[in-house]
Design an enzyme around this catalytic site. Structure first.
Site, short mmCIF file in Angstrom:
data_model
loop_
_atom_site.label_atom_id
_atom_site.label_comp_id
_atom_site.label_asym_id
_atom_site.label_seq_id
_atom_site.Cartn_x
_atom_site.Cartn_y
_atom_site.Cartn_z
N ASN A 124 26.99 -8.19 -5.38
CA ASN A 124 27.89 -8.28 -6.53
C ASN A 124 28.82 -9.48 -6.37
O ASN A 124 29.23 -9.81 -5.26
CB ASN A 124 28.74 -7.01 -6.65
CG ASN A 124 27.90 -5.79 -6.99
OD1 ASN A 124 26.76 -5.93 -7.43
ND2 ASN A 124 28.43 -4.61 -6.77
N HIS A 143 25.76 -13.00 -3.08
CA HIS A 143 25.73 -13.67 -4.39
C HIS A 143 27.09 -14.24 -4.76
O HIS A 143 27.36 -14.52 -5.92
CB HIS A 143 25.23 -12.72 -5.47
CG HIS A 143 23.78 -12.40 -5.34
ND1 HIS A 143 23.11 -11.52 -6.19
CD2 HIS A 143 22.83 -12.83 -4.47
CE1 HIS A 143 21.85 -11.43 -5.82
NE2 HIS A 143 21.65 -12.21 -4.79
N GLN A 162 17.83 5.36 -10.46
CA GLN A 162 16.44 4.98 -10.70
C GLN A 162 15.68 4.93 -9.37
O GLN A 162 16.28 4.74 -8.32
CB GLN A 162 16.38 3.61 -11.38
CG GLN A 162 17.01 3.58 -12.76
CD GLN A 162 17.25 2.16 -13.22
OE1 GLN A 162 17.75 1.33 -12.48
NE2 GLN A 162 16.88 1.89 -14.46
N GLY A 206 23.73 1.97 -5.49
CA GLY A 206 23.76 1.34 -6.80
C GLY A 206 22.94 0.09 -6.96
O GLY A 206 23.37 -0.85 -7.62
N THR A 207 21.74 0.07 -6.39
CA THR A 207 20.87 -1.09 -6.57
C THR A 207 19.43 -0.63 -6.70
O THR A 207 19.01 0.32 -6.03
CB THR A 207 20.99 -2.08 -5.40
OG1 THR A 207 19.94 -3.07 -5.50
CG2 THR A 207 20.88 -1.38 -4.05
N SER A 208 18.68 -1.31 -7.56
CA SER A 208 17.26 -1.00 -7.75
C SER A 208 16.39 -1.68 -6.70
O SER A 208 15.18 -1.50 -6.71
CB SER A 208 16.82 -1.42 -9.16
OG SER A 208 17.05 -2.80 -9.36
N CYS A 237 38.94 -34.96 3.11
CA CYS A 237 37.80 -34.45 2.31
C CYS A 237 38.05 -34.71 0.83
O CYS A 237 37.49 -35.62 0.23
CB CYS A 237 37.59 -32.97 2.57
SG CYS A 237 36.13 -32.31 1.72
N CYS A 275 32.68 -29.85 3.19
CA CYS A 275 33.26 -29.46 4.48
C CYS A 275 33.13 -27.96 4.72
O CYS A 275 33.36 -27.50 5.84
CB CYS A 275 34.73 -29.88 4.57
SG CYS A 275 35.88 -28.86 3.62
N ASN A 289 20.79 5.99 -5.78
CA ASN A 289 20.58 5.24 -7.01
C ASN A 289 19.92 6.16 -8.02
O ASN A 289 19.10 7.00 -7.64
CB ASN A 289 19.70 4.00 -6.76
CG ASN A 289 19.77 3.01 -7.90
OD1 ASN A 289 20.84 2.52 -8.24
ND2 ASN A 289 18.63 2.67 -8.49
#
EC number: 2.3.1.286
Length: 497
Positions: free
Chosen positions: A131, A150, A256, A230-232, A193, A161, A254
């Site tokens: 997430n 992600h 599904q 909570g992830t497929s 930088c 840097c 989950n």
């Protein structure tokens, strides 16, 4: 000719096509609900394993499903944004989805707060999340306890840097540019930088943060108890991490079904908020309430973030393309509104995904240009391919017509560019995914059998990099597959760049 084909010729892949491609089939969208007695029994079993593992024995993986109760849509659920888009492209009449990615007013869910409480109680070793909504850190997860594969909408970073910056507000509220190099309008303050800073959230076609992924691999291999929430479990390589240690006790929660259900010791069909409250009760832990804090005003916290937050190596040329920095910055300075995603239908009836500025009301939204995701150009796994050997035994019409070698799937098939096997994709029976996963498990550092070519859109994917890839090296394969698929030579524009 279909729009997506022209874009693949130029080495880029249309964002809305990719995302619809990852939507689930109708039978995979079905949600299941265990009864209370079953849930209670399985929660007791998991709580026992967590207690047995002791302090720091729990590794948690989270997906979009833990944020749905916060009002943030998931992607592949029955009402997910990619599900809706796929339905629209199939001609179904459904409500056009829109998704505000970032909102500073969104509060963490009971699941977020429970995980923070598990950290305080000493059970949590590491939280690994796909997430980018920033709610885990806002709930109180420490920078040294979280790996965000992600990215995070509250974090911006310098690709030169490597310094990361946590902000009090989502950085995207400052705007975005028309190129892949998503700028934030600020510059790095590291000595000598001063490079342009970029958002850290990762889209399809962009590489994952390598440092975070490497640490996630190490943590996963050492995990004692694994909790997936909570992830497929559809996007590699994140979906494979929970199963790196075959001796670990794994629990998937989950609604599904997932491709990894049979590999999980404990499988619970239940909303994550309901499950986590029962788990904390069984562990004798009271979930802490959410108290909004501005971490940027806490010097000790900011020092911990600067020291411990794990993201990318630097410099990292595979992150974003920075060719248009100055032009992008000029465009950025004109944008001072929030950003959402919506689907629009053009005059020809084609459905496309576009970013839009979020005004004070929906009626004031200003449409903005759609955007594209570019493949990775420097994939080492592509360079390791033996193109000559592959071209000496090219795919022919007979094999192409037979479809997947395992299940005879006729439509969504991929060609392994190592062994020349034709196998179906992850939206069908996932035989190419399983083929590549086995190779990665055998040799993660130097894998083969991970680069493949799509027979649907003639794009190229690397499972090790978790990215679409492109290179002039692939031009002969592209031309061969184009001849096979369309019975005509590819347009002589240029090599795949």
């Amino acid at each position: 000719m279909h729009e997506i084909f022209f874009q693949v010729l130029f080495g880029c892949v249309c964002f809305h096509y990719i995302m619809a491609h990852t939507a689930l089939r109708d039978e995979e969208l079905t949600e299941y609900f265990d009864n209370d007695a079953v849930i209670d029994q399985k929660v007791k079993q998991l709580a026992s394993e967590i207690k047995k593992a002791g302090r720091g024995g729990l590794v948690v993986y989270t997906g979009a499903g833990v944020s749905t109760s916060c009002g943030i849509n998931d992607f592949r659920g029955p009402n997910g944004i990619w599900t809706r888009q796929s339905q629209i492209q199939q001609g179904q009449k459904v409500e056009t989805p829109s998704r505000v990615i970032q909102s500073s007013n969104t509060s963490p869910s009971p699941t977020h707060m429970a995980l923070s409480t598990l950290q305080t109680a000493g059970y949590l070793d590491t939280l690994i999340s796909t997430n980018c909504d920033g709610l885990h850190i806002r709930s109180g997860i420490s920078p040294d306890k979280i790996l965000e594969l992600h990215g995070n909408c509250y974090v911006e970073a310098c690709p030169y840097c490597g310094k990361t910056y946590y902000r009090a507000q989502p950085v995207d509220l400052e705007g975005f540019d028309r190129s892949r190099a998503i700028l934030t309008g600020r510059r790095c303050d590291s000595r000598s930088c001063s490079s342009l800073l970029r958002r850290t959230d990762v889209a399809f076609g962009q590489s994952l943060p390598d440092k975070a992924l490497q640490r996630a691999e190490r943590v996963s291999k050492a995990a004692k108890v694994v909790l997936v929430l909570g992830t497929s479990l559809r996007v590699t390589p994140a979906c494979e991490l929970p199963f790196r240690n075959r001796r670990a006790v794994t629990c998937i929660v989950n609604l599904q079904k997932t491709p990894y259900d049979k590999r999980s010791k404990i499988r619970i069909f239940c909303p994550t908020d309901v499950f986590i409250e029962k788990l904390c009760q069984e562990l004798g832990i009271q979930i802490s309430p959410f108290v909004a804090k501005d971490f940027t005003q806490d010097p000790a916290w900011m020092e911990s973030f600067d020291k411990h937050y794990t993201f990318r190596s630097a410099p990292d040329d595979s992150w974003f393309d920075s060719r248009d920095d100055e032009q992008a910055l000029r465009f950025l300075q004109e944008q001072k509104k929030g950003i959402g995603i919506k689907m629009v239908t053009d005059a020809s009836g084609d459905v496309k995904m576009e970013r839009y500025a979020i005004g004070d009301s929906e009626d004031e939204d200003d449409d903005m240009d759609g955007f594209e995701i570019y493949p990775k150009k420097d994939c080492s796994h592509v360079q390791a391919l033996d193109i000559a050997a592959l071209m000496s035994n090219t795919l022919d019409q007979k094999r192409y017509a037979k479809g997947c070698e395992k299940c005879a799937e006729a439509e969504e098939n991929w060609l392994c560019l190592t062994c020349n096997r034709l196998l179906c994709g992850r939206m069908k029976n996932q035989h190419m995914l399983l083929h590549a996963t086995e190779a990665l498990e055998n040799d993660f550092r130097n894998p083969s059998h991970v680069v493949c070519a799509s027979l649907m859109d003639l794009s190229f994917w690397c499972y090790a990099c978790d990215s679409y890839v492109t290179s002039p090296t692939l031009t002969p394969i592209f031309n061969s597959l184009h001849q096979l698929k369309f019975n005509e030579s590819a347009l002589p524009i240029h090599d795949i760049m």
